[in-house]
Design a protein around this motif. Structure first.
Motif, PDB file in Angstrom:
ATOM      1  N   GLY A  39       0.819  -1.214   0.000  1.00  0.00           N
ATOM      2  CA  GLY A  39       0.000   0.000   0.000  1.00  0.00           C
ATOM      3  C   GLY A  39       0.845   1.253   0.000  1.00  0.00           C
ATOM      4  O   GLY A  39       0.580   2.211  -0.739  1.00  0.00           O
ATOM      5  N   VAL A  40       1.895   1.253   0.805  1.00  0.00           N
ATOM      6  CA  VAL A  40       2.807   2.402   0.841  1.00  0.00           C
ATOM      7  C   VAL A  40       3.536   2.532  -0.491  1.00  0.00           C
ATOM      8  O   VAL A  40       3.616   3.614  -1.073  1.00  0.00           O
ATOM      9  CB  VAL A  40       3.809   2.262   2.010  1.00  0.00           C
ATOM     10  N   LEU A  41       4.041   1.406  -0.993  1.00  0.00           N
ATOM     11  CA  LEU A  41       4.767   1.415  -2.260  1.00  0.00           C
ATOM     12  C   LEU A  41       3.849   1.797  -3.427  1.00  0.00           C
ATOM     13  O   LEU A  41       4.225   2.589  -4.292  1.00  0.00           O
ATOM     14  CB  LEU A  41       5.386   0.037  -2.501  1.00  0.00           C
ATOM     15  N   GLY A  42       2.636   1.269  -3.426  1.00  0.00           N
ATOM     16  CA  GLY A  42       1.670   1.609  -4.469  1.00  0.00           C
ATOM     17  C   GLY A  42       1.278   3.071  -4.420  1.00  0.00           C
ATOM     18  O   GLY A  42       1.146   3.722  -5.459  1.00  0.00           O
ATOM     19  N   GLY A  43       1.080   3.604  -3.225  1.00  0.00           N
ATOM     20  CA  GLY A  43       0.774   5.029  -3.084  1.00  0.00           C
ATOM     21  C   GLY A  43       1.904   5.899  -3.604  1.00  0.00           C
ATOM     22  O   GLY A  43       1.669   6.914  -4.262  1.00  0.00           O
ATOM     23  N   TRP A  44       3.137   5.490  -3.326  1.00  0.00           N
ATOM     24  CA  TRP A  44       4.295   6.225  -3.811  1.00  0.00           C
ATOM     25  C   TRP A  44       4.377   6.155  -5.338  1.00  0.00           C
ATOM     26  O   TRP A  44       4.594   7.174  -6.001  1.00  0.00           O
ATOM     27  CB  TRP A  44       5.559   5.667  -3.166  1.00  0.00           C
ATOM     28  N   LEU A  45       4.197   4.940  -5.900  1.00  0.00           N
ATOM     29  CA  LEU A  45       4.254   4.781  -7.353  1.00  0.00           C
ATOM     30  C   LEU A  45       3.142   5.557  -8.048  1.00  0.00           C
ATOM     31  O   LEU A  45       3.377   6.223  -9.057  1.00  0.00           O
ATOM     32  CB  LEU A  45       4.155   3.301  -7.729  1.00  0.00           C
ATOM     33  N   PHE A  46       1.924   5.469  -7.511  1.00  0.00           N
ATOM     34  CA  PHE A  46       0.806   6.198  -8.106  1.00  0.00           C
ATOM     35  C   PHE A  46       1.029   7.704  -8.005  1.00  0.00           C
ATOM     36  O   PHE A  46       0.663   8.448  -8.893  1.00  0.00           O
ATOM     37  CB  PHE A  46      -0.511   5.807  -7.448  1.00  0.00           C
ATOM     38  N   GLY A  47       1.631   8.151  -6.904  1.00  0.00           N
ATOM     39  CA  GLY A  47       1.943   9.570  -6.746  1.00  0.00           C
ATOM     40  C   GLY A  47       2.945  10.045  -7.781  1.00  0.00           C
ATOM     41  O   GLY A  47       2.839  11.157  -8.292  1.00  0.00           O
ATOM     42  N   LEU A  48       3.933   9.203  -8.081  1.00  0.00           N
ATOM     43  CA  LEU A  48       4.904   9.563  -9.118  1.00  0.00           C
ATOM     44  C   LEU A  48       4.244   9.702 -10.482  1.00  0.00           C
ATOM     45  O   LEU A  48       4.652  10.527 -11.299  1.00  0.00           O
ATOM     46  CB  LEU A  48       6.004   8.497  -9.213  1.00  0.00           C
ATOM     47  N   LEU A  49       3.231   8.879 -10.732  1.00  0.00           N
ATOM     48  CA  LEU A  49       2.527   8.914 -12.007  1.00  0.00           C
ATOM     49  C   LEU A  49       1.407   9.952 -12.035  1.00  0.00           C
ATOM     50  O   LEU A  49       0.781  10.158 -13.074  1.00  0.00           O
ATOM     51  CB  LEU A  49       1.948   7.534 -12.324  1.00  0.00           C
ATOM     52  N   GLY A  50       1.117  10.562 -10.890  1.00  0.00           N
ATOM     53  CA  GLY A  50       0.057  11.563 -10.820  1.00  0.00           C
ATOM     54  C   GLY A  50      -1.335  10.962 -10.720  1.00  0.00           C
ATOM     55  O   GLY A  50      -2.311  11.623 -11.034  1.00  0.00           O
ATOM     56  N   ILE A  51      -1.423   9.718 -10.281  1.00  0.00           N
ATOM     57  CA  ILE A  51      -2.711   9.030 -10.156  1.00  0.00           C
ATOM     58  C   ILE A  51      -3.166   9.113  -8.707  1.00  0.00           C
ATOM     59  O   ILE A  51      -2.390   8.856  -7.792  1.00  0.00           O
ATOM     60  CB  ILE A  51      -2.592   7.553 -10.582  1.00  0.00           C
ATOM     61  N   THR A  52      -4.422   9.450  -8.493  1.00  0.00           N
ATOM     62  CA  THR A  52      -4.992   9.533  -7.159  1.00  0.00           C
ATOM     63  C   THR A  52      -6.069   8.471  -6.997  1.00  0.00           C
ATOM     64  O   THR A  52      -6.979   8.377  -7.817  1.00  0.00           O
ATOM     65  CB  THR A  52      -5.611  10.917  -6.913  1.00  0.00           C
ATOM     66  N   ALA A  53      -5.955   7.665  -5.961  1.00  0.00           N
ATOM     67  CA  ALA A  53      -6.950   6.630  -5.669  1.00  0.00           C
ATOM     68  C   ALA A  53      -7.914   7.161  -4.617  1.00  0.00           C
ATOM     69  O   ALA A  53      -7.496   7.745  -3.620  1.00  0.00           O
ATOM     70  CB  ALA A  53      -6.272   5.372  -5.172  1.00  0.00           C
ATOM     71  N   VAL A  54      -9.212   6.951  -4.856  1.00  0.00           N
ATOM     72  CA  VAL A  54     -10.231   7.450  -3.947  1.00  0.00           C
ATOM     73  C   VAL A  54     -11.108   6.288  -3.507  1.00  0.00           C
ATOM     74  O   VAL A  54     -11.497   5.449  -4.318  1.00  0.00           O
ATOM     75  CB  VAL A  54     -11.092   8.531  -4.635  1.00  0.00           C
ATOM     76  N   GLY A  66       0.905  -2.179  -5.608  1.00  0.00           N
ATOM     77  CA  GLY A  66       2.149  -2.044  -4.840  1.00  0.00           C
ATOM     78  C   GLY A  66       2.655  -3.378  -4.322  1.00  0.00           C
ATOM     79  O   GLY A  66       3.859  -3.653  -4.352  1.00  0.00           O
ATOM     80  N   ALA A  67       1.753  -4.242  -3.859  1.00  0.00           N
ATOM     81  CA  ALA A  67       2.153  -5.554  -3.352  1.00  0.00           C
ATOM     82  C   ALA A  67       2.684  -6.435  -4.485  1.00  0.00           C
ATOM     83  O   ALA A  67       3.660  -7.167  -4.299  1.00  0.00           O
ATOM     84  CB  ALA A  67       0.981  -6.230  -2.649  1.00  0.00           C
ATOM     85  N   ILE A  68       2.062  -6.357  -5.656  1.00  0.00           N
ATOM     86  CA  ILE A  68       2.565  -7.110  -6.814  1.00  0.00           C
ATOM     87  C   ILE A  68       3.951  -6.615  -7.190  1.00  0.00           C
ATOM     88  O   ILE A  68       4.861  -7.412  -7.454  1.00  0.00           O
ATOM     89  CB  ILE A  68       1.590  -7.001  -7.992  1.00  0.00           C
ATOM     90  N   PHE A  69       4.152  -5.309  -7.194  1.00  0.00           N
ATOM     91  CA  PHE A  69       5.463  -4.750  -7.497  1.00  0.00           C
ATOM     92  C   PHE A  69       6.492  -5.208  -6.462  1.00  0.00           C
ATOM     93  O   PHE A  69       7.615  -5.578  -6.819  1.00  0.00           O
ATOM     94  CB  PHE A  69       5.376  -3.222  -7.545  1.00  0.00           C
ATOM     95  N   LEU A  70       6.107  -5.210  -5.195  1.00  0.00           N
ATOM     96  CA  LEU A  70       6.995  -5.662  -4.126  1.00  0.00           C
ATOM     97  C   LEU A  70       7.377  -7.128  -4.316  1.00  0.00           C
ATOM     98  O   LEU A  70       8.557  -7.485  -4.216  1.00  0.00           O
ATOM     99  CB  LEU A  70       6.327  -5.459  -2.768  1.00  0.00           C
TER     100      LEU A  70
END
Length: 83
Positions: A39-54, A66-70
């Motif tokens: 979740g932390v890693l996914g939030g960081w990656l999405f933030g780099l791409l400018g994507i916001t999850a709601v 993020g977990a798949i990437f990890l």
């Protein structure tokens, strides 16, 4: 109550990522850890791409990605160590 949702989302996302990447989960505790870090890693990656999850679904998708990437990174590292 939000803390409980984060734990549930972490468990679910870790379980889903474990199923997608390795064909099986790791158990509740490891799934929780993988989901939270994911979740932390996914939030960081999405933030780099400018994507916001709601919402809960957005947070779940972010955590699963993020977990798949990890797990992918861990798989790469474990293959490099065994060679």
């Amino acid at each position: 109550m939000n803390f409980l949702w984060y734990i549930i989302i972490g468990i679910v996302s870790g379980f889903v990522a474990g199923k997608l990447m390795r064909g099986g989960g790791f158990g509740v505790i490891v799934n929780l850890i993988v989901g939270i870090i994911g979740g932390v890693l996914g939030g960081w990656l999405f933030g780099l791409l400018g994507i916001t999850a709601v919402g809960i679904i957005g947070n779940l998708i972010t955590s699963v990605v993020g977990a798949i990437f990890l797990l992918w990174i861990v798989g790469l590292l474990s293959r490099a160590v065994t060679r």
